[in-house]
Design a protein around this motif. Sequence first.
Motif, PDB file in Angstrom:
ATOM      1  N   LEU A 104       0.805  -1.303  -0.108  1.00 58.92           N
ATOM      2  CA  LEU A 104       0.125  -0.025  -0.132  1.00 58.92           C
ATOM      3  C   LEU A 104       0.825   1.325   0.057  1.00 58.92           C
ATOM      4  O   LEU A 104       0.699   2.169  -0.826  1.00 58.92           O
ATOM      5  N   ASP A 105       1.923   1.172   0.550  1.00 56.77           N
ATOM      6  CA  ASP A 105       3.055   2.491   0.881  1.00 56.77           C
ATOM      7  C   ASP A 105       3.542   2.576  -0.669  1.00 56.77           C
ATOM      8  O   ASP A 105       3.491   3.866  -1.151  1.00 56.77           O
ATOM      9  N   GLU A 106       3.992   1.624  -1.075  1.00 61.75           N
ATOM     10  CA  GLU A 106       4.659   1.694  -2.423  1.00 61.75           C
ATOM     11  C   GLU A 106       3.503   2.614  -3.729  1.00 61.75           C
ATOM     12  O   GLU A 106       4.041   3.024  -4.672  1.00 61.75           O
ATOM     13  N   GLU A 107       2.475   1.855  -3.517  1.00 64.43           N
ATOM     14  CA  GLU A 107       1.282   2.621  -4.564  1.00 64.43           C
ATOM     15  C   GLU A 107       0.652   3.909  -4.131  1.00 64.43           C
ATOM     16  O   GLU A 107      -0.215   4.376  -4.464  1.00 64.43           O
ATOM     17  N   GLY A 108       1.094   4.099  -2.782  1.00 66.48           N
ATOM     18  CA  GLY A 108       0.659   5.564  -2.715  1.00 66.48           C
ATOM     19  C   GLY A 108      -0.714   5.729  -2.041  1.00 66.48           C
ATOM     20  O   GLY A 108      -1.237   6.530  -2.091  1.00 66.48           O
ATOM     21  N   PHE A 109      -0.918   4.743  -1.163  1.00 67.23           N
ATOM     22  CA  PHE A 109      -2.201   4.711  -0.311  1.00 67.23           C
ATOM     23  C   PHE A 109      -2.129   4.769   0.923  1.00 67.23           C
ATOM     24  O   PHE A 109      -3.128   4.478   1.815  1.00 67.23           O
ATOM     25  N   ARG A 110      -0.814   4.977   1.509  1.00 68.17           N
ATOM     26  CA  ARG A 110      -1.030   5.503   2.777  1.00 68.17           C
ATOM     27  C   ARG A 110      -1.209   6.650   2.970  1.00 68.17           C
ATOM     28  O   ARG A 110      -0.797   7.579   2.264  1.00 68.17           O
ATOM     29  N   HIS A 111      -1.856   6.917   4.193  1.00 67.99           N
ATOM     30  CA  HIS A 111      -2.153   8.310   4.262  1.00 67.99           C
ATOM     31  C   HIS A 111      -1.950   8.635   5.816  1.00 67.99           C
ATOM     32  O   HIS A 111      -1.677   7.647   6.713  1.00 67.99           O
ATOM     33  N   ASP A 112      -2.347   9.760   6.301  1.00 69.75           N
ATOM     34  CA  ASP A 112      -1.867  10.451   7.837  1.00 69.75           C
ATOM     35  C   ASP A 112      -3.093   9.702   8.693  1.00 69.75           C
ATOM     36  O   ASP A 112      -2.827  10.151   9.978  1.00 69.75           O
ATOM     37  N   ASP A 113      -4.174   9.318   8.340  1.00 70.67           N
ATOM     38  CA  ASP A 113      -5.069   8.956   9.205  1.00 70.67           C
ATOM     39  C   ASP A 113      -4.921   7.541   9.433  1.00 70.67           C
ATOM     40  O   ASP A 113      -5.453   6.698   8.720  1.00 70.67           O
ATOM     41  N   ARG A 296      -4.671  10.814  -1.234  1.00 74.29           N
ATOM     42  CA  ARG A 296      -4.403  10.299  -2.362  1.00 74.29           C
ATOM     43  C   ARG A 296      -4.331  11.200  -3.581  1.00 74.29           C
ATOM     44  O   ARG A 296      -3.528  11.593  -4.428  1.00 74.29           O
ATOM     45  N   TRP A 297      -5.365  12.114  -3.717  1.00 74.23           N
ATOM     46  CA  TRP A 297      -5.631  13.132  -4.764  1.00 74.23           C
ATOM     47  C   TRP A 297      -4.398  14.270  -4.301  1.00 74.23           C
ATOM     48  O   TRP A 297      -3.935  14.647  -5.683  1.00 74.23           O
ATOM     49  N   MET A 298      -4.048  14.603  -3.386  1.00 78.41           N
ATOM     50  CA  MET A 298      -3.064  15.505  -3.236  1.00 78.41           C
ATOM     51  C   MET A 298      -1.684  14.959  -3.545  1.00 78.41           C
ATOM     52  O   MET A 298      -0.770  15.758  -3.924  1.00 78.41           O
ATOM     53  N   MET A 299      -1.631  13.554  -3.026  1.00 85.52           N
ATOM     54  CA  MET A 299      -0.191  13.202  -3.412  1.00 85.52           C
ATOM     55  C   MET A 299       0.059  12.895  -5.182  1.00 85.52           C
ATOM     56  O   MET A 299       1.146  12.973  -5.386  1.00 85.52           O
TER      57      MET A 299
END
Length: 301
Positions: A104-113, A296-299
């Motif tokens: 999930l981290d590699e594909e950009g799905f990790r978030h701050d929540d 994810r949109w921001m990233m």
Amino acid sequence: ARSLAKKMTVLYSLAKGQLSKQHHYDFGLRALKSVLVMAGQLKRDTPQFSEDLVLMRALRDMNMPKFIYEDVPLFRGLLQDLFPGANIKRVVNRQLKSAVVSQLDEEGFRHDDRPTFNKQVDKVMQLYETMRTRHSTMVVGPTAGGKSLIIETLAKAQSSEKGFGVKTSLFPMNAKALTLPELYGVMDPVTRDWTDGLISKTFRELNKPLAPGVEEARYIVFDGDVDALWIEDMNSVMDDNKTLTLPNGERIRLEDHCKLLFEVGDLQFASPATVSRCGMVFVDPKDLRHRPYYFRWMMMR
């Protein structure tokens, strides 16, 4: 054993009466059997725990994945009433969980929540645990809950070196886009020539024996609505027979390396016979909320 059996049946009768009525809920004999199978696995893996704790853990881990957001605290309350003082932390496969987080981290799905991210990781683990005891599993939930992400993440995590290193392939299809002859095949009434359908062809190819020493997992993903029109012919595959019977009399056995996944919005048109044959994982958008999409949109900008 007698007291544990009574607790188990009381829990299921109370759950059936007190929880909300959902099309994907099933508290019948097949659900009981899957809990007992999981309890047997847990007892062999953790012989130091008492039978009370093992059964409580199996009941919790097999049933929690299918409950909607509002029913989770109600079921926890029922468990606490029947098993007072029995509180054991959820134990998952750490190797796979680490691979899921990395994926999930590699594909950009990790978030701050963090709590929401942990819930999403746990849903992947719930799917893995359900598929260990059932060869047919339904991932149910409204759009924007993350069903596709959970299935794809599990496949990639199992294939990665951090996971099990077992090549896992997904074979998606939409059964509602085809007619029954196009799905299961058709026999010409005049010439008696047999023409394969999509499901029969896929089943035959994927259930060929693996080469010696090769470990592989193959998941057939039915992405689309489930209704009695096409799913009833799959009942013999989804139960303990694990055999697809075609209109020409051919029987194809579902091998251990091949499993069925159904990605569906709801099961209002599925029969109880179909629902009882499958493991259930409910993906609720209320658990996800808006934060992961925004982050994810921001990233990606």
